[in-house]
Write a protein that holds these residues in place. Structure first.
Motif, mmCIF file in Angstrom:
data_model
loop_
_atom_site.group_PDB
_atom_site.id
_atom_site.type_symbol
_atom_site.label_atom_id
_atom_site.label_comp_id
_atom_site.label_asym_id
_atom_site.label_seq_id
_atom_site.Cartn_x
_atom_site.Cartn_y
_atom_site.Cartn_z
ATOM 1 N N LEU A 31 51.741 36.207 43.649
ATOM 2 C CA LEU A 31 50.325 36.479 43.899
ATOM 3 C C LEU A 31 49.476 36.037 42.711
ATOM 4 O O LEU A 31 48.336 35.584 42.875
ATOM 5 C CB LEU A 31 50.122 37.966 44.180
ATOM 6 C CG LEU A 31 50.635 38.489 45.532
ATOM 7 C CD1 LEU A 31 50.558 40.008 45.562
ATOM 8 C CD2 LEU A 31 49.815 37.890 46.672
ATOM 9 N N PHE A 32 50.019 36.173 41.505
ATOM 10 C CA PHE A 32 49.336 35.709 40.295
ATOM 11 C C PHE A 32 49.112 34.201 40.357
ATOM 12 O O PHE A 32 48.006 33.701 40.074
ATOM 13 C CB PHE A 32 50.164 36.106 39.076
ATOM 14 C CG PHE A 32 49.713 35.477 37.788
ATOM 15 C CD1 PHE A 32 48.399 35.560 37.372
ATOM 16 C CD2 PHE A 32 50.622 34.807 36.983
ATOM 17 C CE1 PHE A 32 47.986 34.983 36.168
ATOM 18 C CE2 PHE A 32 50.227 34.229 35.787
ATOM 19 C CZ PHE A 32 48.907 34.317 35.385
ATOM 20 N N PHE A 33 50.138 33.452 40.738
ATOM 21 C CA PHE A 33 49.991 32.007 40.878
ATOM 22 C C PHE A 33 48.976 31.662 41.965
ATOM 23 O O PHE A 33 48.158 30.744 41.803
ATOM 24 C CB PHE A 33 51.347 31.377 41.209
ATOM 25 C CG PHE A 33 52.314 31.372 40.070
ATOM 26 C CD1 PHE A 33 51.868 31.380 38.767
ATOM 27 C CD2 PHE A 33 53.687 31.354 40.300
ATOM 28 C CE1 PHE A 33 52.756 31.377 37.694
ATOM 29 C CE2 PHE A 33 54.577 31.337 39.249
ATOM 30 C CZ PHE A 33 54.121 31.362 37.939
ATOM 31 N N ASP A 34 49.033 32.394 43.066
ATOM 32 C CA ASP A 34 48.095 32.149 44.163
ATOM 33 C C ASP A 34 46.658 32.376 43.699
ATOM 34 O O ASP A 34 45.747 31.605 44.027
ATOM 35 C CB ASP A 34 48.446 33.075 45.328
ATOM 36 C CG ASP A 34 47.634 32.739 46.582
ATOM 37 O OD1 ASP A 34 47.174 31.588 46.703
ATOM 38 O OD2 ASP A 34 47.454 33.632 47.425
ATOM 39 N N ALA A 35 46.453 33.450 42.904
ATOM 40 C CA ALA A 35 45.108 33.742 42.406
ATOM 41 C C ALA A 35 44.640 32.688 41.412
ATOM 42 O O ALA A 35 43.454 32.331 41.371
ATOM 43 C CB ALA A 35 45.089 35.127 41.753
ATOM 44 N N ALA A 36 45.567 32.149 40.616
ATOM 45 C CA ALA A 36 45.190 31.170 39.591
ATOM 46 C C ALA A 36 44.725 29.850 40.191
ATOM 47 O O ALA A 36 43.899 29.142 39.587
ATOM 48 C CB ALA A 36 46.372 30.927 38.652
ATOM 49 N N ILE A 37 45.239 29.506 41.360
ATOM 50 C CA ILE A 37 44.861 28.214 41.953
ATOM 51 C C ILE A 37 43.730 28.353 42.976
ATOM 52 O O ILE A 37 43.278 27.353 43.520
ATOM 53 C CB ILE A 37 46.082 27.539 42.617
ATOM 54 C CG1 ILE A 37 46.638 28.418 43.740
ATOM 55 C CG2 ILE A 37 47.143 27.236 41.586
ATOM 56 C CD1 ILE A 37 47.805 27.799 44.476
ATOM 57 N N ALA A 53 43.462 38.189 43.300
ATOM 58 C CA ALA A 53 43.775 38.462 41.904
ATOM 59 C C ALA A 53 43.762 39.956 41.614
ATOM 60 O O ALA A 53 44.649 40.483 40.916
ATOM 61 C CB ALA A 53 42.774 37.733 40.992
ATOM 62 N N VAL A 54 42.753 40.657 42.126
ATOM 63 C CA VAL A 54 42.656 42.100 41.896
ATOM 64 C C VAL A 54 43.841 42.816 42.539
ATOM 65 O O VAL A 54 44.449 43.712 41.940
ATOM 66 C CB VAL A 54 41.321 42.649 42.444
ATOM 67 C CG1 VAL A 54 41.327 44.168 42.467
ATOM 68 C CG2 VAL A 54 40.163 42.130 41.602
ATOM 69 N N PHE A 55 44.180 42.422 43.765
ATOM 70 C CA PHE A 55 45.329 43.029 44.447
ATOM 71 C C PHE A 55 46.612 42.772 43.650
ATOM 72 O O PHE A 55 47.435 43.673 43.462
ATOM 73 C CB PHE A 55 45.461 42.477 45.863
ATOM 74 C CG PHE A 55 46.559 43.120 46.661
ATOM 75 C CD1 PHE A 55 46.305 44.265 47.401
ATOM 76 C CD2 PHE A 55 47.839 42.592 46.659
ATOM 77 C CE1 PHE A 55 47.324 44.864 48.136
ATOM 78 C CE2 PHE A 55 48.855 43.173 47.392
ATOM 79 C CZ PHE A 55 48.596 44.319 48.126
ATOM 80 N N ALA A 56 46.776 41.538 43.169
ATOM 81 C CA ALA A 56 47.965 41.191 42.396
ATOM 82 C C ALA A 56 48.021 41.982 41.089
ATOM 83 O O ALA A 56 49.094 42.423 40.659
ATOM 84 C CB ALA A 56 47.975 39.695 42.101
ATOM 85 N N ALA A 57 46.859 42.159 40.443
ATOM 86 C CA ALA A 57 46.810 42.903 39.179
ATOM 87 C C ALA A 57 47.253 44.343 39.391
ATOM 88 O O ALA A 57 48.068 44.883 38.627
ATOM 89 C CB ALA A 57 45.401 42.849 38.598
ATOM 90 N N VAL A 58 46.705 44.969 40.423
ATOM 91 C CA VAL A 58 47.054 46.367 40.699
ATOM 92 C C VAL A 58 48.528 46.478 41.080
ATOM 93 O O VAL A 58 49.231 47.399 40.630
ATOM 94 C CB VAL A 58 46.154 46.915 41.822
ATOM 95 C CG1 VAL A 58 46.620 48.303 42.248
ATOM 96 C CG2 VAL A 58 44.699 46.971 41.365
#
Length: 777
Positions: A392-398, A318-323
């Motif tokens: 990556l956002f979807f991956d982090a959400a699940i 999630a952090v990687f996706a956010a950045v």
């Protein structure tokens, strides 16, 4: 590093002089050089072996407020975005703003804003950070209200100021709490002592205040309402604020403190919930808008909510996706705002209801728009960077690393569905923006201007950003290891390595992306059919109405309060001022134990001194009861000369001489203006007014008496008089201690007193000239 931060401020002071030649060469050319220099300076830190760099500069060491700059992967990401996109925006504005505009004002505000944002992301001292933080609010206020002759611009500027400054004050409270708990003003040292803060009884309050500051700045629900009204700013300002600067300041704040706060469950609950709500609400409301910049404004709100939600998730992915999405959003959103500016500039309107079919007339602009809007929509194409971070956002959400029990478990369950819901509407408004503007039937008769392609200079900046979209999409490794990985590691506090690639096989995130594509296409094609749903949700409900109602009620209340005491009566003003001083001072002295009487070390009172004191009392009372102006002036002089005699009796000849001179000048001035003094007459007052005056007079006299006695009797600090006596000759070069204090030790005070007198003299002279001129007219 300090020079790089101060460079925009320094050039801002020169711009008013450079703008005098704006008809020869556009001021924007000079300004563009500044962010280019800053970008080149910091770009040299890019690389695989980057290590954090810190620089400290002395500012106010007695308050532990040194200017401490800290450059790590996170701050480097923001610095390069601020300076890089700042250069493109400055260059774009050369062709957007005509030379007849107040270019000096615009570029001064822009440079101050740029320097303030650099200070925010580089400051390691919390109070230096807060100083720059408020500078961003002030400068953005000036930028949004640049066209101040428009009511909408003034409204938007004030709205952004009130909301963001409110959040800034909340942030200051959190910073003060953390400083007291950790006994340091350094952010990095606070993070090292995170257990002190996390285990503190004040942690819930600190968390709320800190997030309130971040949410208001980054337009998170329900504080998002200022962002659409900020669209009244010139398009270059909108592109800068929305893509790389002000709205990202709150994101930066949460990211900077994530190593400290992300381990707390409430951080996950609050940040993830508010972020996902903002994503859904912003994307849903974007489809309702008819102004191109309004569509992009709500799209910014939704994208910021997406980034905030990922920071709330707190996992490595999630952090990687956010950045990663911070970078991607800056590229496609900056270019889309510039596209909207081109349409407005070349067509004469931003109303999407009047637009359509512009691809024929603006083919280059339309090509840029299709890449940027499809990237924002997250269309699964390998040359669009937006798809990578969205997947990556979807991956982090699940794959949330939180418990499945209770409310957190429920939140974990519904977050993936809300992520898909928000992304569906993101797809819809992206298609709405592009196809509603560039495809369909051309409505030439409804356009204020005949559409035509923009000049090449205006196309350069969005073209560079779109090239960035494509290059990042095709070669994500170019920004991954030397750039994104360092920033993500700084946010998480541990090393993060993530391989970015387009194809991961048939995975759940890919299925979610396909669902977004299918349902988004259906909703985009049937938009006119389901558009009436906005009549029910939100319907008549609006946070703007709540804001307007609150501001209106505050103004009405303030007006009533002001009219209650500002009635033109000088006597009432004096009563209120003196009463406030009496109450506050007495209360403070009572709370702090300031009442004390000590008769030790007092000088002996001689009979002449008693006689002089009685004479002064009689004279003071005489000034009140006399009805003759000459008598009042002379009796007032008795009080002053009596004070001089007391100075003589208590062996203070220098003070006595000063008092004699002042009193003589004062009496002489009264006599000189005697003709203009108001005639003394008996004032008819009610019994209650006379009683109030008597109480205030006695109270103020008692207060001054107690202050004088207590100040002599209370010795809270060591006396400084011995220092003056010892250093008078060695440091001041004189043996008259009083003169040395006034001229040397208190030299600046004396200088500013002279300055004040000089200003007052000039003001009086100006008033006299003004009166004489009116009499001549």
């Amino acid at each position: 590093m300090l020079v790089a931060v101060l460079l925009p401020f320094i050039i801002a002071m020169i711009i008013p002089f450079l703008s005098k030649w704006k008809h020869t060469i556009h001021t924007g050319y000079f300004v563009t050089i500044v962010p280019v220099i800053v970008f080149i300076y910091f770009a040299r830190y890019l690389g695989h072996g980057f290590e954090p760099v810190s620089r400290e500069y002395t500012w106010i060491p007695s308050l532990d407020m040194n200017i401490l700059f800290y450059l790590d992967g996170l701050s480097l990401l923001f610095v390069l975005l601020i300076s890089g996109i700042g250069a493109l925006v400055a260059f774009y504005s050369i062709f957007y703003l005509h030379k007849s505009e107040q270019l000096g004002h615009f570029y001064v505000y822009l440079l101050i804003f740029m320097g303030s944002m650099l200070g925010v992301v580089l400051s390691d001292n919390v109070f230096v950070l807060y100083t720059f933080w408020e500078f961003t609010s002030l400068s953005s206020f000036l930028l949004i209200g640049y066209w101040n002759y428009k009511k909408e611009s003034r409204y938007g500027a004030l709205k952004s100021m009130l909301i963001t400054v409110f959040g800034g004050l909340s942030l200051l409270g959190a910073l003060v709490f953390m400083t007291v708990l950790t006994n340091t003003t350094s952010i990095q040292e606070m993070i090292d002592q995170q257990q002190l803060i996390l285990n503190s009884d004040f942690f819930p309050l600190i968390l709320c205040l800190l997030l309130l500051g971040a949410f208001t700045k980054s337009a998170q629900f329900p504080f998002h309402i200022w962002l659409p009204d900020a669209m009244e700013a010139p398009t270059p300002v909108s592109a800068y604020l929305h893509s790389a600067t002000m709205v990202k300041a709150g994101i930066y704040l949460v990211a900077r403190y994530s190593p400290m706060l992300s381990s707390n469950d409430w951080f996950f609950i609050i940040v993830s919930t508010m972020g996902i709500i903002t994503l859904c609400w912003g994307s849903y409301m974007a489809v309702r808008q008819t102004d191109l910049k309004a569509i992009l404004a709500f799209s910014t709100i939704s994208q910021l909510g997406m980034i905030m939600a990922m920071l709330g998730f707190g996992t490595k992915v999630a952090v990687f996706a956010a950045v990663f999405h911070i970078l991607n959003h800056a590229t496609f959103k900056g270019s889309l705002f510039m596209v909207a500016g081109i349409v407005d500039h070349e067509v004469g309107t931003r109303d999407i209801r009047k637009l359509g079919g512009l691809m024929t007339f603006l083919p280059i602009t339309a090509t840029l728009a299709v890449f940027a809007s499809f990237s924002m929509a997250g269309v699964p194409l390998p040359f669009l960077n937006g798809f990578y971070s969205k997947e990556l956002f979807f991956d982090a959400a699940i794959h949330l690393e939180v418990t499945k029990e209770g409310f957190i478990g429920l939140l974990r369950t519904i977050l993936p569905y809300l992520a898909v819901f928000g992304s569906i509407f993101t797809f819809v408004y992206s298609m709405y923006f592009f196809f509603g503007t560039f495809r369909g039937t051309t409505k030439i008769d409804q356009l204020p201007k005949k559409p035509h392609e923009a000049p090449i200079g205006m196309l350069v900046s969005p073209m560079i950003l779109v090239i960035g979209v494509v290059i990042i999409g095709l070669f994500p490794h170019l920004v991954n290891e030397p750039f994104i990985a360092h920033a993500a590691s700084a946010v998480k506090g541990v090393e993060i390595e993530k391989h970015i690639k387009f194809w991961h096989g048939i995975t759940t995130p890919l299925i979610m992306s396909l669902a977004v594509l299918v349902f988004g296409t259906i909703l985009a094609l049937s938009r006119k059919i389901w558009q009436p749903v906005y009549n029910f949700v939100p319907g008549v409900m609006s946070m703007n109405k709540f804001y307007d109602g609150t501001v209106d009620r505050l103004e009405v209340f303030s007006e009533k309060v002001t009219k209650g005491y500002m009635n033109g009566s000088l006597s009432r003003y004096v009563r209120l001022i003196l009463a406030a001083i009496i109450v506050v001072t007495f209360a403070f002295m009572a709370i702090t134990g300031g009442f004390s009487v000590d008769t030790d070390h007092l000088s002996r009172v001689s009979l002449p001194a008693v006689f002089v004191a009685i004479m002064m009392v009689i004279a003071a009372v005489g000034t009140i009861i006399t009805n003759n102006r000459i008598t009042a002036i002379l009796i007032l002089g008795v009080v002053g000369y009596g004070l001089s005699m007391l100075f003589v009796l208590f062996r203070a000849p220098d003070l006595a001489l000063t008092q004699l001179i002042i009193e003589t000048v004062t009496v002489a001035l009264f006599l000189l203006v005697f003709y203009h003094l108001p005639k003394l007459r008996k004032k008819h007052e009610t019994a209650s007014t006379r009683t109030l005056n008597l109480v205030i007079s006695i109270g103020f006299g008692a207060l001054m008496t107690m202050v004088a006695i207590s100040s002599h009797s209370s010795k809270w600090f060591d006396s400084i008089s011995s220092y003056f006596i010892e250093k008078s000759h060695s440091l001041g070069g004189g043996d008259n201690v009083v003169n040395v204090i006034l001229v040397d030790f208190r030299g600046l005070d004396t200088l500013f007193e002279i300055v004040v007198l000089g200003i007052a003299a000039m003001a009086i002279f100006g008033l006299i000239r003004l009166r004489n001129r009116k009499e001549e007219d």
